[in-house]
Enzyme design. Structure first.
Site, PDB file in Angstrom:
ATOM      1  N   LYS A 160     109.434  84.663  22.517  1.00  0.00           N
ATOM      2  CA  LYS A 160     108.710  83.944  23.554  1.00  0.00           C
ATOM      3  C   LYS A 160     108.159  82.658  22.957  1.00  0.00           C
ATOM      4  O   LYS A 160     107.414  82.692  21.976  1.00  0.00           O
ATOM      5  CB  LYS A 160     107.579  84.816  24.096  1.00  0.00           C
ATOM      6  CG  LYS A 160     106.686  84.081  25.086  1.00  0.00           C
ATOM      7  CD  LYS A 160     105.709  85.008  25.769  1.00  0.00           C
ATOM      8  CE  LYS A 160     104.764  84.214  26.642  1.00  0.00           C
ATOM      9  NZ  LYS A 160     103.836  85.063  27.382  1.00  0.00           N
ATOM     10  N   GLU A 207     112.159  87.505  15.007  1.00  0.00           N
ATOM     11  CA  GLU A 207     111.187  88.150  15.898  1.00  0.00           C
ATOM     12  C   GLU A 207     111.829  89.308  16.669  1.00  0.00           C
ATOM     13  O   GLU A 207     111.229  90.362  16.848  1.00  0.00           O
ATOM     14  CB  GLU A 207     110.618  87.133  16.901  1.00  0.00           C
ATOM     15  CG  GLU A 207     109.653  86.121  16.304  1.00  0.00           C
ATOM     16  CD  GLU A 207     108.258  86.692  16.074  1.00  0.00           C
ATOM     17  OE1 GLU A 207     108.025  87.880  16.385  1.00  0.00           O
ATOM     18  OE2 GLU A 207     107.394  85.948  15.579  1.00  0.00           O
ATOM     19  N   LYS A 258     112.508  84.170  26.412  1.00  0.00           N
ATOM     20  CA  LYS A 258     111.702  83.507  27.443  1.00  0.00           C
ATOM     21  C   LYS A 258     111.180  82.181  26.932  1.00  0.00           C
ATOM     22  O   LYS A 258     110.628  82.152  25.832  1.00  0.00           O
ATOM     23  CB  LYS A 258     110.540  84.430  27.782  1.00  0.00           C
ATOM     24  CG  LYS A 258     109.545  83.829  28.727  1.00  0.00           C
ATOM     25  CD  LYS A 258     108.401  84.746  28.919  1.00  0.00           C
ATOM     26  CE  LYS A 258     107.338  84.016  29.714  1.00  0.00           C
ATOM     27  NZ  LYS A 258     106.082  84.681  29.710  1.00  0.00           N
ATOM     28  N   TYR A 290     111.960  84.412  40.001  1.00  0.00           N
ATOM     29  CA  TYR A 290     111.263  84.231  41.279  1.00  0.00           C
ATOM     30  C   TYR A 290     112.258  83.994  42.412  1.00  0.00           C
ATOM     31  O   TYR A 290     111.872  83.958  43.575  1.00  0.00           O
ATOM     32  CB  TYR A 290     110.262  83.072  41.160  1.00  0.00           C
ATOM     33  CG  TYR A 290     109.275  83.303  40.030  1.00  0.00           C
ATOM     34  CD1 TYR A 290     108.206  84.181  40.190  1.00  0.00           C
ATOM     35  CD2 TYR A 290     109.454  82.706  38.782  1.00  0.00           C
ATOM     36  CE1 TYR A 290     107.342  84.439  39.147  1.00  0.00           C
ATOM     37  CE2 TYR A 290     108.587  82.956  37.728  1.00  0.00           C
ATOM     38  CZ  TYR A 290     107.532  83.829  37.917  1.00  0.00           C
ATOM     39  OH  TYR A 290     106.685  84.095  36.878  1.00  0.00           O
TER      40      TYR A 290
HETATM   41  C1  PBG Z   1     101.495  85.902  29.480  1.00  0.00           C
HETATM   42  C2  PBG Z   1     102.637  85.466  30.286  1.00  0.00           C
HETATM   43  C3  PBG Z   1     102.951  84.160  30.643  1.00  0.00           C
HETATM   44  C4  PBG Z   1     104.119  84.246  31.411  1.00  0.00           C
HETATM   45  C5  PBG Z   1     104.473  85.580  31.513  1.00  0.00           C
HETATM   46  N1  PBG Z   1     103.550  86.320  30.798  1.00  0.00           N
HETATM   47  C6  PBG Z   1     102.237  82.888  30.430  1.00  0.00           C
HETATM   48  C7  PBG Z   1     101.885  82.402  29.110  1.00  0.00           C
HETATM   49  O1  PBG Z   1     102.333  82.893  28.070  1.00  0.00           O
HETATM   50  O2  PBG Z   1     101.106  81.468  29.096  1.00  0.00           O
HETATM   51  C8  PBG Z   1     104.823  83.057  32.005  1.00  0.00           C
HETATM   52  C9  PBG Z   1     105.810  83.351  33.073  1.00  0.00           C
HETATM   53  C10 PBG Z   1     106.212  82.190  33.873  1.00  0.00           C
HETATM   54  O3  PBG Z   1     105.948  81.019  33.541  1.00  0.00           O
HETATM   55  O4  PBG Z   1     106.849  82.431  34.910  1.00  0.00           O
HETATM   56  N2  PBG Z   1     100.836  86.987  30.039  1.00  0.00           N
END
Ligand code: PBG
Length: 308
Positions: free
Chosen positions: A179, A217, A232, A298
């Site tokens: 991530k 990771e 992600k 989405y």
């Molecule tokens: C953190 C989390 C985030 C997203 C999913 N889980 C935001 C972040 O790390 O700031 C982002 C998902 C998206 O942008 O659609 N709980």
């Protein structure tokens, strides 16, 4: 002939739709930057889920957006928290739908960071305790899969141990393994009301230029017991989805088409600058072609409708 030779096919069964749960009843509060997504109360979420299931979508990913936040994210691991309530209601009313829960603290902390703040930075090991409690409490509510998104080190092992000790050895972990500290989460932070009040998330989320580190990771999370992995954001990191697919051949992998990826297409389509349906389908096809088995998106509902 194109149909005959098409290599990559989209299927609603490979979609998961993220939902934002708020308190109250009959609440459907539009998220300005992600039309037509809304923050919804538990009862509305149940109704949504009936439609989601009917469209052939496999599941939902639940995020809680509480009214009260505090230093220690207590809403995250409260057995009566929003995600826990929604999970219980959806599993009871729409049993055929998978409920995946996001395990993180940023929506629940007054400072908007993903863990305990000590000396101006997130303390990794204290945060592991919160995450474990959250995951166990989600499992207790009936979550089918728990998905830690915080990026603390060692969290998969901690959550696995907590789940096993709590009698939830069958609940799998979908780890947000790679991530990145991405600007594309911008609209989500409005949706989840989780913008950090100071600093940013670069002390725990990854550097966008790092591919080798992403593989490391993922490998670490698998060693710790992750059952499924995620890259992600998805679209800007398709190369890493492909690298991960080639390297970790036998593990289910997700791509998360995040809020910014979605909002860019929506905004351009709204202005008539791009064709909504084709951009949606092409972006999803690319994530799958790169090697993701399933996609958090989405667009799940409109894409499923087009496929159906
Ligand atoms: C953190 C989390 C985030 C997203 C999913 N889980 C935001 C972040 O790390 O700031 C982002 C998902 C998206 O942008 O659609 N709980």
């Amino acid at each position: 002939m194109r149909r005959l030779v098409r290599e990559t096919r989209l299927d609603p069964a490979n979609f998961i739709l993220p939902l934002f749960i708020v308190a109250g009843e009959g609440v459907r509060r539009p998220i300005g930057s992600m039309p037509p997504q809304c923050q919804i109360s538990v009862d509305v979420a149940v109704e949504e889920c009936r439609e989601i299931l009917a469209l052939g979508i496999s599941g939902v990913m639940l995020f809680g957006v509480p009214e009260e936040k505090d230093e220690d994210a207590t809403g995250a691991y409260d057995d009566n928290g929003l995600v826990q309530q929604a999970t219980r209601a959806i599993k009871r009313e729409v049993p055929g739908l998978l409920v995946v829960t996001d395990v993180c603290n940023c929506e629940y902390t007054s400072h908007g960071h993903c863990g305990k703040i000590i000396d101006g930075d997130v303390d990794n090991d204290i945060t592991l305790g919160w995450l474990t409690r959250s995951a166990v409490s989600h499992a207790k509510a009936g979550a089918d899969i728990v998905a830690p998104s915080d990026m603390m080190d060692g969290r998969v092992a901690a959550i696995r141990a907590g789940l096993d000790a709590g009698g939830f050895s069958k609940v799998p972990i979908l780890s947000y393994a790679a991530k990145f500290a991405s600007v594309f989460y911008g609209p989500f932070r409005e949706a989840a009301d989780s913008t950090p009040q100071f600093g940013d998330r670069r002390s725990y989320q990854m550097e966008p230029g790092n591919a080798r580190e992403a593989m490391k990771e993922i490998a670490l999370d698998l060693e710790e017991g992750a059952d499924m992995i995620m890259v992600k954001p998805a679209g800007p990191y398709l190369d890493l989805i492909r690298q991960a697919r080639d390297r970790f051949t036998d593990v289910p992998m997700a791509g998360y088409q995040v809020s910014g990826e979605y909002s860019m297409i929506m905004a351009a389509a709204e202005r008539g600058w791009i064709d909504h349906d084709r951009a949606m389908m092409e972006s999803l096809t690319s994530i799958k072609r790169a090697g993701a088995d399933f996609v958090l998106t989405y667009f799940a509902k409109p894409a499923a409708r087009m496929l159906g």
